[in-house]
Design a protein around this motif. Structure first.
Motif, PDB file in Angstrom:
ATOM      1  N   ASN A   1      -1.525  -5.246  -4.078  1.00  0.00           N
ATOM      2  CA  ASN A   1      -0.689  -4.085  -4.728  1.00  0.00           C
ATOM      3  C   ASN A   1      -1.421  -3.401  -5.427  1.00  0.00           C
ATOM      4  O   ASN A   1      -1.212  -3.179  -6.983  1.00  0.00           O
ATOM      5  CB  ASN A   1       0.495  -4.939  -5.226  1.00  0.00           C
TER       6      ASN A   1
ATOM      7  N   SER B   1       4.130   0.287   2.965  1.00  0.00           N
ATOM      8  CA  SER B   1       3.750  -0.139   1.868  1.00  0.00           C
ATOM      9  C   SER B   1       2.373  -0.482   1.693  1.00  0.00           C
ATOM     10  O   SER B   1       2.112  -1.367   2.748  1.00  0.00           O
ATOM     11  CB  SER B   1       4.605  -1.329   1.155  1.00  0.00           C
ATOM     12  N   ILE B   2       1.355  -0.172   0.796  1.00  0.00           N
ATOM     13  CA  ILE B   2       0.179  -0.601   0.739  1.00  0.00           C
ATOM     14  C   ILE B   2       0.131  -1.955   0.037  1.00  0.00           C
ATOM     15  O   ILE B   2       0.506  -1.970  -1.180  1.00  0.00           O
ATOM     16  CB  ILE B   2      -0.720   0.199   0.051  1.00  0.00           C
TER      17      ILE B   2
ATOM     18  N   PHE C   1      -9.075   5.517  -2.339  1.00  0.00           N
ATOM     19  CA  PHE C   1      -9.576   5.004  -1.233  1.00  0.00           C
ATOM     20  C   PHE C   1     -11.297   5.363  -1.065  1.00  0.00           C
ATOM     21  O   PHE C   1     -11.699   6.676  -1.161  1.00  0.00           O
ATOM     22  CB  PHE C   1      -9.019   5.401   0.246  1.00  0.00           C
TER      23      PHE C   1
ATOM     24  N   ILE D   1      -1.178  -2.844   5.272  1.00  0.00           N
ATOM     25  CA  ILE D   1       0.000  -2.057   5.179  1.00  0.00           C
ATOM     26  C   ILE D   1       1.191  -2.878   5.763  1.00  0.00           C
ATOM     27  O   ILE D   1       0.998  -3.585   6.830  1.00  0.00           O
ATOM     28  CB  ILE D   1      -0.215  -0.766   5.865  1.00  0.00           C
TER      29      ILE D   1
ATOM     30  N   TRP E   1      -3.684  -4.482   9.370  1.00  0.00           N
ATOM     31  CA  TRP E   1      -5.050  -4.093   8.626  1.00  0.00           C
ATOM     32  C   TRP E   1      -5.697  -2.834   9.212  1.00  0.00           C
ATOM     33  O   TRP E   1      -5.642  -2.988  10.629  1.00  0.00           O
ATOM     34  CB  TRP E   1      -5.780  -5.131   8.480  1.00  0.00           C
TER      35      TRP E   1
ATOM     36  N   VAL F   1      -7.504  -1.884   4.397  1.00  0.00           N
ATOM     37  CA  VAL F   1      -6.361  -1.556   3.891  1.00  0.00           C
ATOM     38  C   VAL F   1      -5.156  -2.585   4.622  1.00  0.00           C
ATOM     39  O   VAL F   1      -5.121  -2.361   5.948  1.00  0.00           O
ATOM     40  CB  VAL F   1      -5.805  -0.126   3.915  1.00  0.00           C
TER      41      VAL F   1
ATOM     42  N   ILE G   1       2.241   7.852   0.198  1.00  0.00           N
ATOM     43  CA  ILE G   1       2.081   7.296   1.484  1.00  0.00           C
ATOM     44  C   ILE G   1       3.610   6.563   1.761  1.00  0.00           C
ATOM     45  O   ILE G   1       3.881   6.796   2.879  1.00  0.00           O
ATOM     46  CB  ILE G   1       1.075   6.279   1.469  1.00  0.00           C
ATOM     47  N   ARG G   2       3.917   6.109   0.877  1.00  0.00           N
ATOM     48  CA  ARG G   2       5.425   5.482   1.152  1.00  0.00           C
ATOM     49  C   ARG G   2       6.432   6.511   1.507  1.00  0.00           C
ATOM     50  O   ARG G   2       7.305   6.401   2.404  1.00  0.00           O
ATOM     51  CB  ARG G   2       5.805   4.685  -0.167  1.00  0.00           C
TER      52      ARG G   2
ATOM     53  N   ARG H   1       4.221   1.873  10.817  1.00  0.00           N
ATOM     54  CA  ARG H   1       2.970   1.643  10.812  1.00  0.00           C
ATOM     55  C   ARG H   1       2.267   2.611  11.816  1.00  0.00           C
ATOM     56  O   ARG H   1       0.934   2.983  11.500  1.00  0.00           O
ATOM     57  CB  ARG H   1       2.686   0.067  11.406  1.00  0.00           C
TER      58      ARG H   1
ATOM     59  N   VAL I   1      -5.962  -4.309  -0.383  1.00  0.00           N
ATOM     60  CA  VAL I   1      -7.170  -3.613  -0.147  1.00  0.00           C
ATOM     61  C   VAL I   1      -8.343  -4.813  -0.225  1.00  0.00           C
ATOM     62  O   VAL I   1      -8.464  -5.550  -1.228  1.00  0.00           O
ATOM     63  CB  VAL I   1      -7.361  -2.410  -0.999  1.00  0.00           C
TER      64      VAL I   1
ATOM     65  N   LEU J   1      -3.554   7.148  -4.285  1.00  0.00           N
ATOM     66  CA  LEU J   1      -1.984   6.644  -3.594  1.00  0.00           C
ATOM     67  C   LEU J   1      -1.024   7.619  -4.391  1.00  0.00           C
ATOM     68  O   LEU J   1      -0.161   7.940  -3.425  1.00  0.00           O
ATOM     69  CB  LEU J   1      -1.772   5.162  -3.845  1.00  0.00           C
TER      70      LEU J   1
END
Length: 653
Positions: A621, A608-609, A628, A636, A582, A634, A601-602, A643, A612, A596
């Protein structure tokens, strides 16, 4: 060396006797008594010269035995069976006393020795019964509750019996003395209740505040023996004072610590007492009178067993309970030895009566596990026709026990786990053998079973066949291994997470079939190290990588050396590497107000998010259009490297 040499002889002989008794699965006190017979004045060889001095030291053992009895006394244990315990036990003692009196008269003894014989055979052995019930897995059943309740009252009756019985030698002169003793006892009890319950807990509070274990031990020993000596000075029993002192302390918050500290001293002086009991038995007398002794054993066992069975049946207990109580409480107990010594000291009985009682007691104690074992097949047979006897449980809803968690051990660790499972609404049940811990679980509102987790009856009540997981919290590896073996026989697919104290123990448990073994000391060390590194401003990712590597080094080497499957090892390693972390989006984060889809981000970080939290509301998801905002928490998911890349990207530029 005088008395010092005698004590050395006694301790060494008692050790040898105790080892033999342990090997034969008998109570240790039998080993002490046999050792006393061997080194007594009638046996020759390495004998004790100062028998009288040892007997004086043994009086301290009697006082400490009764002091510990007072500490352990609890009315809560009598609640389920209070009628048969409080009313039935005195009836049993009177009937057994009368039965023993007739045996004594048949043996040709006078009126007073015959009455004493009846009184001595009236008491059963708490130590032998508790050990037998534990070995047979009957702790927590209705039968065991009845037996323990009656034994508690028996033990309490020993104290006034030590005052009353010596006065029977001269009833006319004894009645005024008995009245005076009753008056003194009443005044003493009032004084202890009024002053003792106020002063003793305050004294213990002050001593405990100094955090000195030696001083606390010295204080409770001085209280036990000091109060006993005061009662002796006013003409009452030394043991009575010690017993009342124990009861006073039992009502304070220091009772558990006092009992745990005094038990070692009690056992040492108890060793001297039970060894001195054996010293007074002449083996030649036993050889010459073996036929009479066996006949008395038979008469006492049958008569006393029938009295117990009929009384329990008369109080409305049916099925297998009367038989279990009759087969369990027929023997002569250890407190009969205490009373017998009083009889010898007051010349109420002679060595002949004492020898018959002692020989009968030893034989009946040895026979107890064998005869009580007959209850098990009787219980199994009765289940075909009657509803099975229930264990002592609290808030156990059997219909809800499916895919549940079994917690073996209701101590501090078990209760911590129970609190978490309760908060998460996970069905669980605790199995605990220690009655005080069982009571603590009841007070906390946890579903609990009072019994030995190693026995099939207890596991059946806990619905082990329907369980999803078992957590074994005891630090004792021998017990843990036994639990694993028993549970595997009933449910070979059950996963078990077990506590261990070292790598060797961990390997042994994995060999037995454990699913996961945890090292508490390692986990505590890792958490302390983590907090220290956080304080030193070491990046969280580096700390986590370090902790993960240490865990993998300790756990994998022990676990996977026992596992033939490399695939399972890889899955476990992957599980350890892919974790959820987190992080919070700050005002200066480059992710602020961006979706996103735009951040990709991926593609850029590999994580992966997965969730939230915004305004205390969790969104799992989030979709590609999610933007954001400041303060978003968040979640992850990814490996350690992924990370770390994300966390560096999300911080302020």
């Amino acid at each position: 060396m005088g008395i010092a040499g005698d004590i050395v002889i006694i301790v060494v002989a008692a050790l040898m006797g105790a080892l033999i008794a342990q090997k034969l699965k008998q109570p240790l006190i039998l080993g002490y008594i046999i050792a006393g017979i061997v080194i007594g004045p009638y046996s020759g060889g390495a004998t004790v010269s100062g028998v009288h001095e040892i007997e004086m030291l043994a009086e301290i053992g009697v006082a400490l035995l009764l002091f510990a009895l007072g500490l352990e006394f609890s009315f809560s244990e009598l609640k389920p069976v209070w009628k048969v315990a409080l009313i039935g036990t005195p009836i049993q003692i009177m009937l057994t006393l009368g039965f023993g009196y007739f045996i004594g008269r048949w043996m040709g003894w006078e009126f007073i020795p015959s009455l004493w014989f009846g009184a001595l055979i009236s008491f059963s052995s708490t130590m032998v019964i508790l050990k037998t019930l534990m070995n047979q897995g009957w702790i927590g059943t209705l039968s065991s509750k009845v037996m323990i309740g009656m034994l508690i009252i028996q033990d309490l009756i020993v104290v006034p019996a030590m005052i009353i019985m010596p006065l029977l030698r001269d009833p006319k002169a004894g009645l005024p003395l008995l009245g005076l003793a009753a008056l003194k006892s009443a005044l003493f009890l009032i004084t202890m209740v009024v002053l003792g319950t106020k002063l003793i807990p305050k004294l213990l509070s002050i001593i405990a505040g100094w955090d000195s274990r030696e001083l606390f031990l010295l204080t409770i020993t001085a209280i036990a023996l000091g109060v006993g000596y005061i009662t002796h000075l006013v003409g009452l029993s030394f043991a009575l004072g010690a017993f009342v002192a124990g009861m006073v302390i039992s009502e304070s918050e220091y009772s558990h610590k006092a009992l745990s500290d005094i038990v070692s001293i009690r056992d040492i002086f108890g060793l001297l007492f039970f060894t001195s009991v054996g010293m007074l038995l002449d083996p030649h007398f036993v050889m010459q009178n073996w036929s009479k002794i066996l006949l008395i054993v038979l008469l006492v066992s049958l008569g006393k067993g029938m009295i117990f069975g009929l009384i329990v049946r008369g109080f409305g207990y049916g099925k297998v309970v009367p038989l279990a109580v009759a087969f369990g409480l027929f023997q002569i107990g250890e407190f009969s030895f205490v009373l017998a010594r009083v009889g010898l000291d007051t010349q109420s009985i002679d060595n002949e009566v004492y020898s018959f009682v002692l020989a009968t007691a030893i034989i009946s104690m040895v026979l107890t596990p064998i005869i009580s074992g007959v209850t098990e097949p009787l219980y199994s047979f009765s289940k075909r026709f009657f509803k099975a006897e229930s264990l002592k449980t609290f808030d156990v809803k059997e219909e809800r026990l499916k895919d549940h968690v079994i917690i073996a051990g209701g101590g501090r660790v078990g209760q911590h786990i129970a609190n978490i499972l309760k908060l998460l609404s996970v069905e669980f049940v605790i199995i605990e053998l220690n009655f005080r811990r069982f009571e603590q679980c009841k007070l906390a509102g946890f579903p609990a079973i009072y019994g030995d987790v190693c026995h099939e009856l207890v596991l059946d009540v806990a619905k082990i066949k329907q369980a999803n997981l078992m957590l074994i919290t005891t630090p004792n590896t021998v017990i843990s291994q036994s639990v694993v073996e028993k549970a595997r026989l009933v449910n070979d697919k059950l996963h078990m997470v077990i506590r261990a104290e070292g790598t060797e123990q961990m390997k042994s448990l994995y060999e037995k079939g454990a699913y996961m073994v945890v090292l508490p000391e390692l986990e505590a060390g890792l958490e302390i190290a983590r907090q220290a590194l956080l304080h030193l401003n070491i990046p969280a990712v580096i700390i986590q990588n370090y902790i993960d590597s240490i865990r993998q080094k300790h756990y994998s080497s022990a676990h996977y050396s026992q596992k033939p499957s490399n695939t399972l090892m890889q899955l476990k390693n992957a599980q350890n590497l892919i974790e959820i972390t987190w992080t919070q989006i700050e005002k200066s984060s480059p992710f602020l107000e961006k979706s996103l889809r735009d951040l990709k981000i991926r593609e850029k970080t590999g994580v992966s998010i997965v969730g939230v939290i915004r305004n205390d509301i969790f969104r799992s998801n989030p979709n590609a259009e999610y933007r954001f905002l400041n303060g978003d928490l968040v979640a992850i998911m990814g490996n350690a490297e992924e990370r770390e890349i994300f966390l560096k990207s999300a911080v302020a530029l």
